[in-house]
Design a protein around this motif. Structure first.
Motif, mmCIF file in Angstrom:
data_model
loop_
_atom_site.group_PDB
_atom_site.id
_atom_site.type_symbol
_atom_site.label_atom_id
_atom_site.label_comp_id
_atom_site.label_asym_id
_atom_site.label_seq_id
_atom_site.Cartn_x
_atom_site.Cartn_y
_atom_site.Cartn_z
ATOM 1 N N TYR A 18 27.126 -58.624 -38.836
ATOM 2 C CA TYR A 18 26.616 -57.605 -37.919
ATOM 3 C C TYR A 18 27.689 -56.557 -37.647
ATOM 4 N N PHE A 19 28.890 -57.008 -37.272
ATOM 5 C CA PHE A 19 29.937 -56.047 -36.937
ATOM 6 C C PHE A 19 30.412 -55.276 -38.158
ATOM 7 N N ASP A 20 30.394 -55.889 -39.327
ATOM 8 C CA ASP A 20 30.748 -55.176 -40.537
ATOM 9 C C ASP A 20 29.724 -54.087 -40.839
ATOM 10 N N ALA A 21 28.451 -54.386 -40.629
ATOM 11 C CA ALA A 21 27.406 -53.387 -40.858
ATOM 12 C C ALA A 21 27.553 -52.217 -39.895
ATOM 13 N N VAL A 22 27.861 -52.491 -38.642
ATOM 14 C CA VAL A 22 28.054 -51.417 -37.663
ATOM 15 C C VAL A 22 29.255 -50.565 -38.047
ATOM 16 N N TYR A 23 30.327 -51.209 -38.475
ATOM 17 C CA TYR A 23 31.531 -50.486 -38.899
ATOM 18 C C TYR A 23 31.233 -49.569 -40.081
ATOM 19 N N GLN A 24 30.558 -50.105 -41.095
ATOM 20 C CA GLN A 24 30.264 -49.302 -42.275
ATOM 21 C C GLN A 24 29.300 -48.174 -41.957
ATOM 22 N N GLU A 25 28.350 -48.409 -41.062
ATOM 23 C CA GLU A 25 27.409 -47.359 -40.691
ATOM 24 C C GLU A 25 28.144 -46.193 -40.034
ATOM 25 N N ARG A 26 29.099 -46.500 -39.185
ATOM 26 C CA ARG A 26 29.873 -45.426 -38.536
ATOM 27 C C ARG A 26 30.806 -44.743 -39.529
ATOM 28 N N LYS A 27 31.369 -45.494 -40.455
ATOM 29 C CA LYS A 27 32.321 -44.927 -41.405
ATOM 30 C C LYS A 27 31.639 -44.039 -42.433
ATOM 31 N N TYR A 28 30.533 -44.513 -42.998
ATOM 32 C CA TYR A 28 29.877 -43.806 -44.092
ATOM 33 C C TYR A 28 28.646 -43.020 -43.679
ATOM 34 N N GLY A 29 28.226 -43.130 -42.449
ATOM 35 C CA GLY A 29 27.044 -42.418 -41.997
ATOM 36 C C GLY A 29 25.786 -43.231 -42.199
ATOM 37 N N ARG A 30 24.751 -42.831 -41.521
ATOM 38 C CA ARG A 30 23.484 -43.561 -41.578
ATOM 39 C C ARG A 30 22.581 -42.917 -42.617
ATOM 40 N N PHE A 31 21.943 -43.756 -43.404
ATOM 41 C CA PHE A 31 20.963 -43.286 -44.370
ATOM 42 C C PHE A 31 19.566 -43.471 -43.789
ATOM 43 N N ASN A 32 18.679 -42.608 -44.185
ATOM 44 C CA ASN A 32 17.284 -42.768 -43.792
ATOM 45 C C ASN A 32 16.636 -43.765 -44.745
ATOM 46 N N VAL A 33 16.031 -44.792 -44.191
ATOM 47 C CA VAL A 33 15.455 -45.858 -45.001
ATOM 48 C C VAL A 33 13.961 -45.949 -44.720
ATOM 49 N N ASP A 34 13.177 -46.021 -45.790
ATOM 50 C CA ASP A 34 11.753 -46.297 -45.662
ATOM 51 C C ASP A 34 11.614 -47.816 -45.644
ATOM 52 N N TYR A 35 11.315 -48.373 -44.474
ATOM 53 C CA TYR A 35 11.330 -49.819 -44.310
ATOM 54 C C TYR A 35 10.168 -50.516 -45.012
#
Length: 45
Positions: A18-35
């Motif tokens: 979870y924390f790794d995903a949050v870190y990477q999202e902040r570092k690389y930006g959020r992508f728009n995902v079609d769920y």
């Protein structure tokens, strides 16, 4: 305290992911995902 330690120990991998995903999202930006399809859009949808 032993119960708390055993619960945390058994879920350490999930917490780390979870924390790794949050870190990477902040570092690389959020992508728009079609769920529905899992498709990733780099620009605005």
């Amino acid at each position: 305290m032993k119960v708390i330690n055993s619960v945390l120990r058994s879920h350490t991998g999930l917490i780390r992911l979870y924390f790794d995903a949050v870190y990477q999202e902040r570092k690389y930006g959020r992508f728009n995902v079609d769920y529905e399809t899992g498709e990733i859009f780099k620009g605005k949808k």
